[in-house]
Write an enzyme that holds these catalytic residues in place. Structure first.
Site, PDB file in Angstrom:
ATOM      1  N   ASP A 111       0.816  -1.207   0.175  1.00  0.00           N
ATOM      2  CA  ASP A 111      -0.002  -0.129  -0.019  1.00  0.00           C
ATOM      3  C   ASP A 111       0.925   1.285   0.056  1.00  0.00           C
ATOM      4  O   ASP A 111       1.659   1.340   0.819  1.00  0.00           O
ATOM      5  CB  ASP A 111      -0.817  -0.084   1.229  1.00  0.00           C
ATOM      6  CG  ASP A 111      -1.935   0.965   1.433  1.00  0.00           C
ATOM      7  OD1 ASP A 111      -3.031   1.049   0.696  1.00  0.00           O
ATOM      8  OD2 ASP A 111      -1.304   2.223   1.914  1.00  0.00           O
TER       9      ASP A 111
ATOM     10  N   TYR B 227       2.888  10.050  -0.135  1.00  0.00           N
ATOM     11  CA  TYR B 227       3.977   9.559   0.622  1.00  0.00           C
ATOM     12  C   TYR B 227       5.295   9.826  -0.007  1.00  0.00           C
ATOM     13  O   TYR B 227       6.520   9.687   0.670  1.00  0.00           O
ATOM     14  CB  TYR B 227       4.150   7.980   0.933  1.00  0.00           C
ATOM     15  CG  TYR B 227       2.596   7.434   1.509  1.00  0.00           C
ATOM     16  CD1 TYR B 227       1.711   8.225   2.353  1.00  0.00           C
ATOM     17  CD2 TYR B 227       2.522   6.134   1.799  1.00  0.00           C
ATOM     18  CE1 TYR B 227       0.737   7.831   2.834  1.00  0.00           C
ATOM     19  CE2 TYR B 227       1.442   5.713   2.226  1.00  0.00           C
ATOM     20  CZ  TYR B 227       0.445   6.521   2.787  1.00  0.00           C
ATOM     21  OH  TYR B 227      -0.779   6.056   3.261  1.00  0.00           O
TER      22      TYR B 227
ATOM     23  N   LYS C 205      -2.877   5.852  -3.979  1.00  0.00           N
ATOM     24  CA  LYS C 205      -3.968   7.001  -3.711  1.00  0.00           C
ATOM     25  C   LYS C 205      -3.800   8.398  -4.245  1.00  0.00           C
ATOM     26  O   LYS C 205      -2.427   8.788  -4.421  1.00  0.00           O
ATOM     27  CB  LYS C 205      -4.043   7.070  -2.271  1.00  0.00           C
ATOM     28  CG  LYS C 205      -4.129   5.942  -1.401  1.00  0.00           C
ATOM     29  CD  LYS C 205      -4.181   5.994   0.147  1.00  0.00           C
ATOM     30  CE  LYS C 205      -3.676   4.752   0.861  1.00  0.00           C
ATOM     31  NZ  LYS C 205      -2.552   4.462   1.110  1.00  0.00           N
TER      32      LYS C 205
ATOM     33  N   HIS D  75      -7.390   9.352  -1.597  1.00  0.00           N
ATOM     34  CA  HIS D  75      -6.846   9.421  -0.326  1.00  0.00           C
ATOM     35  C   HIS D  75      -7.705  10.052   0.564  1.00  0.00           C
ATOM     36  O   HIS D  75      -7.900   9.417   1.762  1.00  0.00           O
ATOM     37  CB  HIS D  75      -5.495   9.941  -0.361  1.00  0.00           C
ATOM     38  CG  HIS D  75      -4.736   9.646   0.506  1.00  0.00           C
ATOM     39  ND1 HIS D  75      -3.260   9.693   0.289  1.00  0.00           N
ATOM     40  CD2 HIS D  75      -4.680   9.284   2.024  1.00  0.00           C
ATOM     41  CE1 HIS D  75      -2.497   9.238   1.399  1.00  0.00           C
ATOM     42  NE2 HIS D  75      -3.402   8.907   2.281  1.00  0.00           N
TER      43      HIS D  75
END
Ligand code: A2P
Length: 289
Positions: free
Chosen positions: A54, A59, A84, A117
């Site tokens: 994931d 990120y 996401k 997200h």
């Protein structure tokens, strides 16, 4: 949705509402450190047996994740890769562009799962409903073009999920929520379960604040396990897919070693009823990025 009490293994899965299989346990990549540390951790996770990886554009580590996916040498079809749409990219055209970047950074030709997200909230934009709808329509287009195998949402609590479903042509396959002992979001979870939308748990270890809880420690001791393993097992027995993050090889393995013990119904109930204590405090309404 029937919780599965005797999951077979780390690579066994649940059938999503579109007929696609998703592993029962995932590996989370939020805050996995430098590019080298991230790639090393993902490689360790894959070597341990995790198949659901994931990540998220926000990120900032999709290149490192992609590097580790390639280095694994596994056939693409053995991996289940999720990413996401970042909050800065919501909307129809921008989501389609963001997806191309994500795919490029990961070095993949398709994703197994693509999520929004966070929902746009009324405080962020008076046009919040429309932006969420447009973002979803972009995901539906990616799905119909075969660029993603399934689409879903993350952090869509009821004020955002209900309006989205009014316009959606496809049902989200998952809603990825914060879920840990004391933070179980029962209204949203119940709503999703009634529609066969699978719950994935982010922060399944409650950001480590739950490790000192006496009740969890007692249950862990009774099984000769760690509190982390008890939390992950509790989530799995509730039919929820935990996606723990760890950068430490021993803990990456420990978190995957949850398939050979079972919590009793009484222990499950006890953990179900724990008061809030491990939550992050994050919610769609508190997000400022
Ligand atoms: P580390 O990467 O050093 O292992 P959550 O998923 O609930 O947000 O928790 C993630 C945090 O929990 C990370 O800081 C991670 O640190 C730590 N962690 C992950 N697995 C374990 C474990 N089995 N025991 C203790 N801490 C863990």
């Amino acid at each position: 949705m029937t919780p599965h009490n005797n999951p077979l293994s780390i690579s066994s899965g649940y059938l999503l509402n579109n007929g696609i299989l998703i592993p029962r346990l995932g590996y989370g990549t939020y805050k996995t450190g430098s590019p080298e540390e991230c790639a090393a951790a993902v490689s360790e996770a894959i070597a341990t047996g995790y198949r659901l990886i994931d990540c998220a554009a926000s990120y900032g580590n999709e290149k490192s994740v992609g590097e580790a996916l390639r280095a694994s040498g596994l056939p693409r079809c053995d991996l289940f890769v999720c990413s996401k749409v970042a909050n800065t990219e919501r909307g129809y055209d921008s989501t389609l562009r963001a997806f191309e970047r994500t795919l490029d950074d990961l070095g993949l030709t398709y994703l197994d799962l693509y999520l929004i997200h966070w929902p746009v909230t009324p405080a962020q934009s008076p046009d919040w409903r429309n932006i969420n709808d447009k973002t979803w329509q972009a995901l539906e287009r990616l799905m119909s073009e075969g660029a993603v195998r399934s689409i879903g949402v993350s952090n869509f609590t009821l004020p955002y999920l209900e309006p989205l479903l009014l316009k959606a042509r496809r049902l989200p396959v998952v809603n990825q929520l914060e879920y840990n002992p004391g933070t179980t979001q029962p209204e949203t979870v119940g709503f999703c379960e009634a529609r066969n939308i699978r719950i994935e748990a982010w922060s399944p270890l409650g950001r480590q604040r739950i490790f000192d809880n006496e009740t969890l420690r007692r249950i862990a001791e009774a099984h000769g396990r760690t509190v982390a393993q008890v939390c992950l097992r509790w989530e799995m027995q509730n039919g929820v897919i935990p996606i723990p993050k760890s950068s430490n090889p021993d803990r990456i393995r420990q978190n995957a070693d949850i398939f050979d013990f079972e919590l009793t119904a009484a222990e499950m109930r006890t953990i179900d009823l724990l008061p809030p204590f491990g939550g992050s405090g994050l919610a769609p309404e508190t997000i400022t990025f």
